[in-house]
Design a protein around this motif. Structure first.
Motif, short mmCIF file in Angstrom:
data_model
loop_
_atom_site.label_atom_id
_atom_site.label_comp_id
_atom_site.label_asym_id
_atom_site.label_seq_id
_atom_site.Cartn_x
_atom_site.Cartn_y
_atom_site.Cartn_z
N PHE A 10 -13.23 3.07 -13.38
CA PHE A 10 -12.39 3.55 -14.47
C PHE A 10 -11.19 2.62 -14.58
O PHE A 10 -10.67 2.16 -13.57
N GLN A 11 -10.75 2.39 -15.80
CA GLN A 11 -9.56 1.57 -16.02
C GLN A 11 -8.71 2.22 -17.10
O GLN A 11 -9.23 2.61 -18.15
N ARG A 12 -7.44 2.35 -16.83
CA ARG A 12 -6.49 2.90 -17.79
C ARG A 12 -5.22 2.06 -17.75
O ARG A 12 -4.83 1.57 -16.70
N THR A 13 -4.57 1.93 -18.90
CA THR A 13 -3.26 1.31 -18.96
C THR A 13 -2.28 2.36 -19.44
O THR A 13 -2.52 3.02 -20.45
N MET A 14 -1.20 2.55 -18.66
CA MET A 14 -0.25 3.60 -18.97
C MET A 14 1.16 3.01 -19.07
O MET A 14 1.51 2.09 -18.32
N ALA A 15 1.95 3.57 -19.96
CA ALA A 15 3.28 3.04 -20.27
C ALA A 15 4.33 3.56 -19.30
O ALA A 15 5.36 4.11 -19.70
N VAL A 16 4.07 3.40 -18.00
CA VAL A 16 5.04 3.75 -16.96
C VAL A 16 5.02 2.64 -15.92
O VAL A 16 4.04 1.89 -15.81
N SER A 17 6.07 2.57 -15.14
CA SER A 17 6.15 1.56 -14.09
C SER A 17 5.13 1.85 -12.99
O SER A 17 4.70 3.00 -12.82
N PRO A 18 4.74 0.82 -12.24
CA PRO A 18 3.84 1.06 -11.10
C PRO A 18 4.40 2.10 -10.13
O PRO A 18 3.65 2.94 -9.62
N ASP A 19 5.72 2.08 -9.87
CA ASP A 19 6.32 3.05 -8.95
C ASP A 19 6.13 4.48 -9.46
O ASP A 19 5.81 5.38 -8.69
N ARG A 20 6.37 4.69 -10.76
CA ARG A 20 6.23 6.04 -11.32
C ARG A 20 4.77 6.49 -11.30
O ARG A 20 4.46 7.63 -10.94
N LEU A 21 3.85 5.60 -11.69
CA LEU A 21 2.43 5.96 -11.68
C LEU A 21 1.97 6.24 -10.26
O LEU A 21 1.21 7.18 -10.02
N TRP A 22 2.44 5.46 -9.31
CA TRP A 22 2.11 5.68 -7.90
C TRP A 22 2.50 7.09 -7.48
O TRP A 22 1.72 7.80 -6.84
N HIS A 23 3.70 7.50 -7.84
CA HIS A 23 4.16 8.86 -7.51
C HIS A 23 3.24 9.92 -8.12
O HIS A 23 2.85 10.88 -7.44
N LEU A 24 2.87 9.74 -9.38
CA LEU A 24 2.00 10.70 -10.05
C LEU A 24 0.62 10.76 -9.39
O LEU A 24 0.01 11.83 -9.30
N LEU A 25 0.13 9.62 -8.92
CA LEU A 25 -1.19 9.55 -8.30
C LEU A 25 -1.23 10.13 -6.89
O LEU A 25 -2.26 10.68 -6.47
N THR A 26 -0.14 10.00 -6.15
CA THR A 26 -0.20 10.27 -4.72
C THR A 26 0.59 11.49 -4.25
O THR A 26 0.32 12.00 -3.17
N ASP A 27 1.54 11.96 -5.02
CA ASP A 27 2.31 13.14 -4.64
C ASP A 27 1.42 14.38 -4.79
O ASP A 27 0.79 14.59 -5.83
N ALA A 28 1.39 15.21 -3.76
CA ALA A 28 0.51 16.38 -3.76
C ALA A 28 0.78 17.31 -4.95
O ALA A 28 -0.15 17.78 -5.60
N GLY A 29 2.04 17.58 -5.24
CA GLY A 29 2.37 18.45 -6.36
C GLY A 29 1.95 17.87 -7.70
O GLY A 29 1.47 18.59 -8.58
N MET A 30 2.10 16.57 -7.85
CA MET A 30 1.68 15.92 -9.09
C MET A 30 0.16 15.94 -9.22
O MET A 30 -0.38 16.17 -10.31
#
Length: 152
Positions: A10-30
């Motif tokens: 899968f490939q997606r491009t999202m209009a957020v920084s790598p740091d913010r996307l990382w948080h969304l991907l890996t934080d349990a609550g997110m």
């Protein structure tokens, strides 16, 4: 039994920084916010240890009775760049499949490109590829909606 393996990308491009996307991907609550494939389902984290070698467990499925138990082991965590982990799905106490998942994040001019690879190995004659692909497709669509909501 013949090997029951497949690979999904899968490939997606999202209009957020790598740091913010990382948080969304890996934080349990997110992950609880975007991981369930539909509004009728839920993803509930029960055990979380987001460290290399860490173990996590969550349940997913219908809100009234999430029947799928997923065990996660984290193998490589390189913040805002790369994560590699396995997920083993159990239904009714029986292992159904294990997948090796890799997240790759690359900064772009407008945000971040996310590459997800899922190598799937099933433990029965059942072909889980379609269900796993549908789950990841829906989850990533939810992630995109979450990003869009944050930008609004």
């Amino acid at each position: 039994m013949q090997p029951n393996t497949s690979e999904l990308s899968f490939q997606r491009t999202m209009a957020v920084s790598p740091d913010r996307l990382w948080h969304l991907l890996t934080d349990a609550g997110m992950r609880e916010l975007w991981g369930a494939p539909s509004e009728d389902t839920v993803l509930t984290m029960e055990v979380t240890d987001f460290t290399e070698g860490g173990y996590e467990r969550h349940r997913c499925g219908p809100k009234e009775a999430p029947e799928f138990e997923i065990e996660t082991r984290w193998y490589s965590i390189q913040a805002a760049e790369l994560a590699c982990f396995t997920e083993t799905l159990r239904v009714g106490g029986h292992r159904s499949f294990t997948s090796l998942v890799t997240y790759g994040l690359t900064a772009t001019d407008g945000g971040t490109q996310l590459d997800v690879t899922v190598a799937l190995s099933g433990f029965s004659e059942d072909d889980m590829r379609g269900e796993v692909e549908a789950g990841w497709t829906a989850g990533l669509a939810n992630l995109e909606k979450l990003v869009a909501k944050e930008l609004a």
